[in-house]
Design a protein around this motif. Structure first.
Motif, PDB file in Angstrom:
ATOM      1  N   ALA A  51       0.829  -1.208   0.000  1.00 36.36           N
ATOM      2  CA  ALA A  51       0.000   0.000   0.000  1.00 36.36           C
ATOM      3  C   ALA A  51       0.861   1.253   0.000  1.00 36.36           C
ATOM      4  CB  ALA A  51      -0.923  -0.013   1.214  1.00 36.36           C
ATOM      5  N   ARG A  52       1.905   1.278   0.813  1.00 35.48           N
ATOM      6  CA  ARG A  52       2.773   2.453   0.853  1.00 35.48           C
ATOM      7  C   ARG A  52       3.502   2.665  -0.464  1.00 35.48           C
ATOM      8  NH1 ARG A  52       5.357   1.859   6.989  1.00 35.48           N
ATOM      9  NH2 ARG A  52       3.790   3.181   8.038  1.00 35.48           N
ATOM     10  N   ARG A  90      -8.037   4.902  -1.826  1.00 34.00           N
ATOM     11  CA  ARG A  90      -8.511   3.958  -2.845  1.00 34.00           C
ATOM     12  C   ARG A  90      -7.359   3.125  -3.399  1.00 34.00           C
ATOM     13  NH1 ARG A  90     -10.142   6.464  -7.124  1.00 34.00           N
ATOM     14  NH2 ARG A  90      -9.851   8.626  -6.493  1.00 34.00           N
ATOM     15  N   VAL A  91      -6.230   3.774  -3.648  1.00 35.51           N
ATOM     16  CA  VAL A  91      -5.062   3.050  -4.157  1.00 35.51           C
ATOM     17  C   VAL A  91      -4.528   2.079  -3.106  1.00 35.51           C
ATOM     18  CG1 VAL A  91      -2.642   3.351  -4.820  1.00 35.51           C
ATOM     19  CG2 VAL A  91      -4.404   4.775  -5.864  1.00 35.51           C
ATOM     20  N   ALA A  92      -4.527   2.498  -1.852  1.00 39.35           N
ATOM     21  CA  ALA A  92      -4.042   1.621  -0.779  1.00 39.35           C
ATOM     22  C   ALA A  92      -4.906   0.369  -0.667  1.00 39.35           C
ATOM     23  CB  ALA A  92      -4.024   2.380   0.544  1.00 39.35           C
ATOM     24  N   THR A 147      -4.099  -0.695   7.687  1.00 39.68           N
ATOM     25  CA  THR A 147      -3.280  -0.536   6.489  1.00 39.68           C
ATOM     26  C   THR A 147      -3.639   0.763   5.776  1.00 39.68           C
ATOM     27  OG1 THR A 147      -3.007  -2.928   6.169  1.00 39.68           O
ATOM     28  CG2 THR A 147      -2.702  -1.534   4.236  1.00 39.68           C
ATOM     29  N   LEU A 148      -4.933   1.045   5.653  1.00 39.74           N
ATOM     30  CA  LEU A 148      -5.360   2.290   5.018  1.00 39.74           C
ATOM     31  C   LEU A 148      -4.807   3.498   5.773  1.00 39.74           C
ATOM     32  CD1 LEU A 148      -9.130   1.524   4.213  1.00 39.74           C
ATOM     33  CD2 LEU A 148      -7.162   1.433   2.658  1.00 39.74           C
ATOM     34  N   SER A 183     -13.650  -0.796  -1.875  1.00 39.94           N
ATOM     35  CA  SER A 183     -13.388   0.078  -3.024  1.00 39.94           C
ATOM     36  C   SER A 183     -14.679   0.655  -3.586  1.00 39.94           C
ATOM     37  CB  SER A 183     -12.646  -0.701  -4.114  1.00 39.94           C
ATOM     38  OG  SER A 183     -11.353  -1.078  -3.685  1.00 39.94           O
ATOM     39  N   ALA A 184     -15.737  -0.151  -3.617  1.00 41.63           N
ATOM     40  CA  ALA A 184     -17.031   0.345  -4.088  1.00 41.63           C
ATOM     41  C   ALA A 184     -17.543   1.453  -3.166  1.00 41.63           C
ATOM     42  CB  ALA A 184     -18.043  -0.798  -4.153  1.00 41.63           C
ATOM     43  N   GLY A 185     -17.415   1.241  -1.860  1.00 45.42           N
ATOM     44  CA  GLY A 185     -17.842   2.260  -0.906  1.00 45.42           C
ATOM     45  C   GLY A 185     -17.042   3.536  -1.038  1.00 45.42           C
TER      46      GLY A 185
END
Length: 412
Positions: A128-129, A146-148, A177-178, A254-256
């Protein structure tokens, strides 16, 4: 009803009290299953499934005709007049008493785990980072979240396991993580708040360079807990649709996140932030409110369609903000907005205005409220995914009403 294991279309229609055509509509929308009858004539239906559908009034969901709203059975959040409840317990009281992670566990499992903390797995956090670090400098916090989520998904080969235990494990790993994939404010390299491993303590330095005291962390913790879920908001509906298609938990989130980024949903606190900043700059709310009304825009941060009186989330946060000396100016600006608008129409502060007071007072950027909202609501989306995974797949299949040229048309 007959004692047969399967019913004909006519028998099913009679039991449901609908026309045969409606029975087939239920099938096309994923609300019933059917099998071809022996000999290839007509369809048959499971008697127990028809009986269960009949007990619910002929369909799995309430009618969605003109002017009606879709409804879903849920045991997560109940909103009743001026209060809302997580699994039957007052959400405000839960948020005042327990930390974010503890309230999340209650919402996910119905059990309280005092002192629980969520931990980001090294593989997911590194991915993610790395992905977030590749974004341009002007990328927003929502871009990074979103990318993470996508990068963490790619790092998890077991993401397609939709068992409750796997989904819960995913949530406990994804949310931190986000948070930890977000860069710290001002490029700071300072470590997180010593001795405090809570998610709120990890999020604070990613929102502002202001040093956090215990009261500030408690405030952020409460804000996160209050925002976990709020029935079927637009982003939550999107998450349930994704779960209905059996998308994995990362895709559900991701949808949310995609819907939350809409200016009519998650970005509302940012509008309220900019308004309060302008009120402080201009020395009063009157000219700012007048500009909004003159241009036909709503005054942000006021009113909520689910609460005829005050938003209980705003009440709880504003009460805590009153205990922070550095929030006095932003609080006065918010009160001025409410009082000024009351001359035109009686509207109460909602949670977006309360978040704006926090973000303005703590020198956070305008998008910080949306970041808090997104991190908090990730747990709510996963709670709804857990429910939806237990329902019939693809049950949310509305019928389109074609309004184009009447066929057949000539080949273009």
């Amino acid at each position: 009803m007959t004692d047969q294991a399967r019913l004909t279309t006519r028998e099913a229609a009679d039991r449901l009290g609908v026309k045969p055509e409606t029975v087939y509509a239920y099938v096309s929308r994923g609300q019933l299953s059917s099998e071809r009858a022996p000999g290839g004539r007509g369809s048959t239906f499971d008697a127990e499934e028809i009986e269960a559908l009949a007990r619910r009034g002929g369909r799995r969901e309430p009618a969605t005709g003109a002017g009606a709203e879709p409804g879903f059975r849920t045991g997560i959040t109940f909103i009743d007049r001026d209060r809302y409840y997580y699994r039957g317990v007052d959400a405000v009281e839960l948020s005042r008493t327990y930390g974010y992670e503890e309230v999340v566990e209650w919402l996910w499992t119905g059990e309280l785990r005092p002192g629980v903390r969520f931990t980001a797995p090294r593989e997911s956090l590194d991915a993610a980072r790395l992905a977030v670090g590749a974004l341009p400098a002007h990328a927003s916090a929502m871009d990074r979240l979103r990318v993470a989520a996508i990068a963490a998904s790619a790092a998890d080969p077991l993401r397609f396991d939709l068992s409750p235990e796997a989904v819960l494990g995913c949530g406990r790993a994804l949310i931190p993580t986000l948070v930890r994939a977000l860069p710290k404010a001002g490029g700071s390299e300072r470590p997180d708040r010593p001795g405090d491993r809570s998610l709120a303590a990890q999020l604070w330095p990613r929102l502002t360079s202001r040093t956090a005291d215990t009261a500030s962390i408690n405030l952020l913790n409460t804000a996160l807990a209050l925002l976990i879920d709020h029935d079927l908001a637009a982003s939550t509906l999107a998450a349930r649709v994704a779960a209905s298609a059996r998308a994995h938990p990362y895709a559900v989130v991701s949808a949310g996140l995609g819907v939350l980024e809409g200016p009519l949903h998650g970005a509302a606190s940012g509008l309220a932030h900019r308004m309060l900043a302008e009120v402080l700059e201009r020395g009063g709310a009157a000219p700012v409110v007048a500009d909004h009304l003159r241009s036909g825009r709503r005054v942000p941060g006021l009113g909520h369609r689910l609460y005829p009186a005050e938003d209980p989330r705003a009440q709880a946060l504003l009460a805590l903000l009153e205990e922070l000396p550095y929030a006095a100016g932003a609080l006065d600006a918010a009160r001025d907005v409410v009082a000024t608008t009351a001359r035109h129409t009686a509207l109460h502060a909602n949670v977006d205005l309360a978040l704006a007071v926090l973000t303005v007072a703590a020198d956070m950027p305008a998008e910080a409220g949306e970041t808090v909202f997104a991190v908090a609501r990730t747990a709510g989306w996963l709670a709804h995914a857990l429910e939806e995974y237990e329902e019939r797949p693809l049950r949310m299949r509305p019928s389109g009403h074609y309004t184009g040229p009447k066929p057949p048309q000539p080949l273009p």
